[in-house]
Design an enzyme around this catalytic site. Structure first.
Site: not given
Length: 175
Positions: A40, A78
């Site tokens: 990701s 993230k």
């Protein structure tokens, strides 16, 4: 000779115990190593990269943070896109925060595979709640992030990724 040997052993044992206690305190309160899992955050991080996370750094916009997932037992890494109270808008892959447009150079590699007029990130408009952060993966097409589970609580944050130590060829401070 025995008394001196005993003193030497106790001296070494004391030093070893002190070193272990310092390491435990540092890891618990100051920093911890974390392994990146998944894709990701590609190309910024690849699967199995290892980073040092600072537990005392102030979180700023575009920092990469590790946090407890709100939907599983996992930890996610993230990028912080929005801070508490920020008004975030993405339209045609242009990020605007509080009326100011920001470039996202970390998305450049992922945008290379797009066909003309195709967007990497779907359009959105939102306000980040107080005591929350809006986070997104750099691999926008394959990231479970705030677009799916909403803003995360600041209390869920473990720390800020500060240093990559593996793979050795990419070792260094994070931008």
């Amino acid at each position: 000779m025995k008394a001196q040997s005993r003193r030497s052993v106790w001296s070494w044992a004391g030093s070893l115990i002190a070193a272990i206690l310092i390491a435990i305190i540092c890891r618990h309160f100051l920093f911890t190593p974390v392994m990146v899992e998944g894709k990701s955050m590609m190309p910024t991080f690849q699967d199995h990269n290892q980073v040092i996370v600072s537990k005392i750094s102030k979180i700023e916009r575009f920092d990469m943070i590790v946090f407890h997932s709100p939907i599983s037992e996992d930890h996610y890494i993230k990028r912080v896109i929005g801070l508490p109270g920020d008004v975030i808008s993405i339209k045609n892959d242009v990020l605007t925060i509080n009326g100011k447009t920001y470039s996202e150079p970390y998305l450049k590699e992922n945008k290379k595979g797009l066909i003309p007029r195709e967007n990497l990130t779907e359009n959105l408009h939102l306000t980040v709640p107080e005591n929350s952060l809006y986070v997104m993966g750099d691999n926008r097409r394959d990231s479970m992030d705030s677009r799916l589970f909403g803003s995360i609580s600041k209390d869920a944050v473990i720390g800020v990724a500060e240093f990559r130590f593996s793979p050795v060829g990419k070792m260094g401070l994070m931008k």
